[in-house]
Motif scaffolding. Sequence first.
Motif, PDB file in Angstrom:
ATOM      1  N   GLY A  30       0.778  -1.236   0.000  1.00  0.00           N
ATOM      2  CA  GLY A  30       0.000   0.000   0.000  1.00  0.00           C
ATOM      3  C   GLY A  30       0.805   1.279   0.000  1.00  0.00           C
ATOM      4  O   GLY A  30       0.231   2.360   0.227  1.00  0.00           O
ATOM      5  N   ALA A  31       2.104   1.208  -0.248  1.00  0.00           N
ATOM      6  CA  ALA A  31       2.907   2.430  -0.348  1.00  0.00           C
ATOM      7  C   ALA A  31       2.403   3.269  -1.529  1.00  0.00           C
ATOM      8  O   ALA A  31       1.893   2.732  -2.520  1.00  0.00           O
ATOM      9  CB  ALA A  31       4.382   2.098  -0.530  1.00  0.00           C
ATOM     10  N   ARG A  32       2.562   4.588  -1.430  1.00  0.00           N
ATOM     11  CA  ARG A  32       2.011   5.495  -2.443  1.00  0.00           C
ATOM     12  C   ARG A  32       3.069   6.115  -3.342  1.00  0.00           C
ATOM     13  O   ARG A  32       2.734   6.806  -4.308  1.00  0.00           O
ATOM     14  CB  ARG A  32       1.223   6.628  -1.777  1.00  0.00           C
ATOM     15  N   CYS A  33       4.348   5.908  -3.037  1.00  0.00           N
ATOM     16  CA  CYS A  33       5.396   6.560  -3.825  1.00  0.00           C
ATOM     17  C   CYS A  33       6.665   5.729  -3.730  1.00  0.00           C
ATOM     18  O   CYS A  33       6.918   5.078  -2.703  1.00  0.00           O
ATOM     19  CB  CYS A  33       5.636   7.985  -3.307  1.00  0.00           C
ATOM     20  N   VAL A  34       7.462   5.753  -4.800  1.00  0.00           N
ATOM     21  CA  VAL A  34       8.744   5.043  -4.869  1.00  0.00           C
ATOM     22  C   VAL A  34       9.835   6.059  -5.183  1.00  0.00           C
ATOM     23  O   VAL A  34       9.716   6.826  -6.152  1.00  0.00           O
ATOM     24  CB  VAL A  34       8.725   3.945  -5.947  1.00  0.00           C
ATOM     25  N   GLU A  35      10.896   6.053  -4.367  1.00  0.00           N
ATOM     26  CA  GLU A  35      12.053   6.905  -4.614  1.00  0.00           C
ATOM     27  C   GLU A  35      13.115   6.101  -5.376  1.00  0.00           C
ATOM     28  O   GLU A  35      13.360   4.942  -5.069  1.00  0.00           O
ATOM     29  CB  GLU A  35      12.649   7.400  -3.289  1.00  0.00           C
ATOM     30  N   HIS A  36      13.735   6.713  -6.355  1.00  0.00           N
ATOM     31  CA  HIS A  36      14.825   6.152  -7.177  1.00  0.00           C
ATOM     32  C   HIS A  36      14.280   5.233  -8.283  1.00  0.00           C
ATOM     33  O   HIS A  36      14.301   5.588  -9.446  1.00  0.00           O
ATOM     34  CB  HIS A  36      15.876   5.419  -6.340  1.00  0.00           C
ATOM     35  N   GLY A  37      13.856   4.016  -7.926  1.00  0.00           N
ATOM     36  CA  GLY A  37      13.289   3.088  -8.910  1.00  0.00           C
ATOM     37  C   GLY A  37      14.270   2.687  -9.999  1.00  0.00           C
ATOM     38  O   GLY A  37      13.863   2.465 -11.151  1.00  0.00           O
ATOM     39  N   THR A  38      15.522   2.508  -9.636  1.00  0.00           N
ATOM     40  CA  THR A  38      16.596   2.353 -10.631  1.00  0.00           C
ATOM     41  C   THR A  38      16.344   1.249 -11.646  1.00  0.00           C
ATOM     42  O   THR A  38      16.559   1.440 -12.850  1.00  0.00           O
ATOM     43  CB  THR A  38      17.928   2.098  -9.910  1.00  0.00           C
ATOM     44  N   ASP A  39      15.919   0.085 -11.199  1.00  0.00           N
ATOM     45  CA  ASP A  39      15.783  -1.062 -12.107  1.00  0.00           C
ATOM     46  C   ASP A  39      14.333  -1.348 -12.479  1.00  0.00           C
ATOM     47  O   ASP A  39      14.005  -2.468 -12.908  1.00  0.00           O
ATOM     48  CB  ASP A  39      16.428  -2.300 -11.471  1.00  0.00           C
ATOM     49  N   LEU A  40      13.468  -0.348 -12.355  1.00  0.00           N
ATOM     50  CA  LEU A  40      12.049  -0.519 -12.650  1.00  0.00           C
ATOM     51  C   LEU A  40      11.846  -1.087 -14.053  1.00  0.00           C
ATOM     52  O   LEU A  40      12.345  -0.539 -15.033  1.00  0.00           O
ATOM     53  CB  LEU A  40      11.343   0.831 -12.523  1.00  0.00           C
ATOM     54  N   ASP A  41      11.091  -2.198 -14.133  1.00  0.00           N
ATOM     55  CA  ASP A  41      10.802  -2.785 -15.440  1.00  0.00           C
ATOM     56  C   ASP A  41       9.353  -2.497 -15.841  1.00  0.00           C
ATOM     57  O   ASP A  41       8.575  -1.925 -15.064  1.00  0.00           O
ATOM     58  CB  ASP A  41      11.098  -4.291 -15.450  1.00  0.00           C
ATOM     59  N   GLU A  42       8.990  -2.904 -17.067  1.00  0.00           N
ATOM     60  CA  GLU A  42       7.669  -2.563 -17.595  1.00  0.00           C
ATOM     61  C   GLU A  42       6.519  -3.176 -16.787  1.00  0.00           C
ATOM     62  O   GLU A  42       5.544  -2.481 -16.470  1.00  0.00           O
ATOM     63  CB  GLU A  42       7.586  -2.967 -19.066  1.00  0.00           C
ATOM     64  N   PRO A  43       6.578  -4.465 -16.415  1.00  0.00           N
ATOM     65  CA  PRO A  43       5.468  -5.014 -15.620  1.00  0.00           C
ATOM     66  C   PRO A  43       5.294  -4.314 -14.272  1.00  0.00           C
ATOM     67  O   PRO A  43       4.165  -4.069 -13.834  1.00  0.00           O
ATOM     68  CB  PRO A  43       5.856  -6.489 -15.443  1.00  0.00           C
ATOM     69  N   THR A  44       6.403  -3.991 -13.623  1.00  0.00           N
ATOM     70  CA  THR A  44       6.306  -3.324 -12.323  1.00  0.00           C
ATOM     71  C   THR A  44       5.808  -1.901 -12.490  1.00  0.00           C
ATOM     72  O   THR A  44       5.023  -1.401 -11.673  1.00  0.00           O
ATOM     73  CB  THR A  44       7.671  -3.350 -11.612  1.00  0.00           C
TER      74      THR A  44
END
Length: 409
Positions: free
Chosen positions: A243-257
Amino acid sequence: MGRLQVVGAAVADGTGRDPTDVDVTVEDGWITQLGASGDEPGERLDAGGLTMTPGLIDAHVHLGLSSPIQPQFSFQISAAEIAADIFATAGAALDAGFTTVRDTGGIDGGVVTTIAKGKVRGPRVLSCGPVQCQIGGHGYYGADWEPTELWSGHHLPGLCALSMMSGNADELRGNVREAFRRGASFLKLCVTGGVVSAHDRLTDTQFTVEEIAVAVQEAAARGTYVTVHAHNNEGIRNAVEAGARCVEHGTDLDEPTATLMATRGVALVPTFAVVERLLHDPAEVGLGESVRDRVLGVRERMIEALAAAKEAGVRIGLGSDLIGPAQDRRGRELSLRAALETPMEALVAATQTNAEILGLSGQVGVITPGAQADLVLWNGNPLEDPELFSDPTNAVLVIQAGQIVKDLR
């Protein structure tokens, strides 16, 4: 406070619309009118040739980490000098055109209230207080021999408190309640390893879904939210599920995520300026050369993550994450983002979108009647030359809540 009429500027209102030549009328700290100001009484400020934007917002700052990092963590710097460095950074943020910042870990409540009272110059500050970390995770910088329970001895009540350690969900619940008692307005958890870390890797996940959910529950009970430090997809997905509302950095964020984040309405705050600085000279911020090895490749992966988030429709804010001394070129984050997107997209991220992420939508980050009169007048047009954002001397006039707080005209 009275009436102030700013006339002659090209106004970029923070919504993404092209700049227009329109007068802006301010009364008692609020924008009351856009359009011809007529002959009403009040101060008239001629801004011909300048570009007006809303006051900028940095959604990821560390005012409490304004001294050389390793000396501060090893008790080599006095509380007086740490305080001086914090307040100098706060004033520099204002001078760079940032009238609101979200402090994502390191200051204690006294800093927020001292700035709010006007005793030192600085932006409006929203703070999470100390970051919430798992034992030995990102955010813990004690010596290898130091027992975890001694870490809180690094806190200086009312001034700086970097992080709190939790070994399980019950301890985390107690720690977040303590953070709120100290004045936190939201929570930040570290759910993966970090670049500036002593005991983990970027691929590590930290806290379980059930543990993160405890913080989310406590935040929701107070009408606020949880953001997470996260570099890898597993940690991001854990946080989103909880239930977190925000992500800091997200360096390796992929398309499904990224698609999952967009579906759940979770925002992303990439942080490029700190990566550039750590690649350039770790010693400049008071860190060893080993940090350079940890940051190699992060910039390229964060660029790919930004593209994936945009494609998925994620709300994307802007944060500098600057640490250590000389945090005076905070606007560098806009220049870097402008090179990856467009100058207008960078400006909107730093104004309207960041205001939405901070829960201040319509109050700051836009130039419209009813909004707080936080305004910056730029020498030249940073939408044509976004490098202007990087140099604080180009912010020739800064207005915060209707008051002129910087004037280089």
